[in-house]
Design a protein around this motif. Sequence first.
Motif, PDB file in Angstrom:
ATOM      1  N   ALA A 165       9.300  77.297  45.608  1.00  0.00           N
ATOM      2  CA  ALA A 165       8.854  77.245  47.001  1.00  0.00           C
ATOM      3  C   ALA A 165       7.414  76.729  47.100  1.00  0.00           C
ATOM      4  O   ALA A 165       7.100  75.925  47.989  1.00  0.00           O
ATOM      5  N   ALA A 166       6.548  77.178  46.206  1.00  0.00           N
ATOM      6  CA  ALA A 166       5.148  76.728  46.241  1.00  0.00           C
ATOM      7  C   ALA A 166       5.054  75.233  45.968  1.00  0.00           C
ATOM      8  O   ALA A 166       4.341  74.503  46.675  1.00  0.00           O
ATOM      9  N   VAL A 167       5.767  74.781  44.957  1.00  0.00           N
ATOM     10  CA  VAL A 167       5.741  73.358  44.618  1.00  0.00           C
ATOM     11  C   VAL A 167       6.322  72.535  45.762  1.00  0.00           C
ATOM     12  O   VAL A 167       5.743  71.531  46.183  1.00  0.00           O
ATOM     13  N   ARG A 168       7.460  72.952  46.262  1.00  0.00           N
ATOM     14  CA  ARG A 168       8.123  72.213  47.347  1.00  0.00           C
ATOM     15  C   ARG A 168       7.195  72.072  48.561  1.00  0.00           C
ATOM     16  O   ARG A 168       7.044  70.995  49.118  1.00  0.00           O
ATOM     17  N   ARG A 169       6.568  73.159  48.960  1.00  0.00           N
ATOM     18  CA  ARG A 169       5.693  73.124  50.143  1.00  0.00           C
ATOM     19  C   ARG A 169       4.525  72.171  49.937  1.00  0.00           C
ATOM     20  O   ARG A 169       4.216  71.352  50.796  1.00  0.00           O
ATOM     21  N   HIS A 170       3.874  72.253  48.791  1.00  0.00           N
ATOM     22  CA  HIS A 170       2.710  71.394  48.563  1.00  0.00           C
ATOM     23  C   HIS A 170       3.101  69.934  48.416  1.00  0.00           C
ATOM     24  O   HIS A 170       2.368  69.053  48.894  1.00  0.00           O
ATOM     25  N   LEU A 171       4.222  69.657  47.784  1.00  0.00           N
ATOM     26  CA  LEU A 171       4.643  68.262  47.667  1.00  0.00           C
ATOM     27  C   LEU A 171       5.015  67.681  49.025  1.00  0.00           C
ATOM     28  O   LEU A 171       4.754  66.519  49.298  1.00  0.00           O
ATOM     29  N   ARG A 172       5.603  68.485  49.879  1.00  0.00           N
ATOM     30  CA  ARG A 172       5.978  68.002  51.215  1.00  0.00           C
ATOM     31  C   ARG A 172       4.762  67.832  52.112  1.00  0.00           C
ATOM     32  O   ARG A 172       4.716  66.914  52.921  1.00  0.00           O
ATOM     33  N   GLU A 173       3.788  68.720  52.020  1.00  0.00           N
ATOM     34  CA  GLU A 173       2.656  68.701  52.944  1.00  0.00           C
ATOM     35  C   GLU A 173       1.647  67.606  52.654  1.00  0.00           C
ATOM     36  O   GLU A 173       0.915  67.205  53.525  1.00  0.00           O
TER      37      GLU A 173
END
Length: 195
Positions: A165-173
Amino acid sequence: MAPPRKHDTDDILDAARTLVLRDGPRAASVAAIAEESGAPVGTLYHRFGNRDGVLTAAWLRALERFQDRALAATTQSDPLDAAVALAMTQVRFAREEADDVRLLLAIRRRDLLDAAPDDAFRDRLATMNAPLQAALARLTRALRGRADARSLDAVVRAVVDLPNAAVRRHLREGGRLPGWLERDVADAVRTLLLS
């Protein structure tokens, strides 16, 4: 001895991944992959069979690259350290191989395939996932004293879901992982595992 391949498989798979990430899964036709990679259309059909074959190969290559690192992380003697290292694999892999992670996180398997996945694909995926699932069960037994469904779910939440979840959020943002992410995720994983 066969002559060396004129068009490197990794270059073809990189081109397919680039098209999927840049323009979406439907943009990655055999013709577009051939143009992006510089390989003739016939080479792609010969090597991969069809569009599904190229995209499946690119997706499975990314998964295999990640799983090799994840399995290596689970070999530490202390189970808590191994579990935290496994969680950190996602963050480090995202930092080092961002395009592979974007392919794995942002694109669902069904988006990559025109046809339904065949038995060979399902079998290969199950074979690839089995060692990591076994490692998670071993870590769960070592950390919780048992590997029942609830205990396994608690460990998976900490070492898989949280860093994912942390990786996904930062890559998307914004596409960049902050420098402090490893430390913060490791602390959070350790807290969850010790609770």
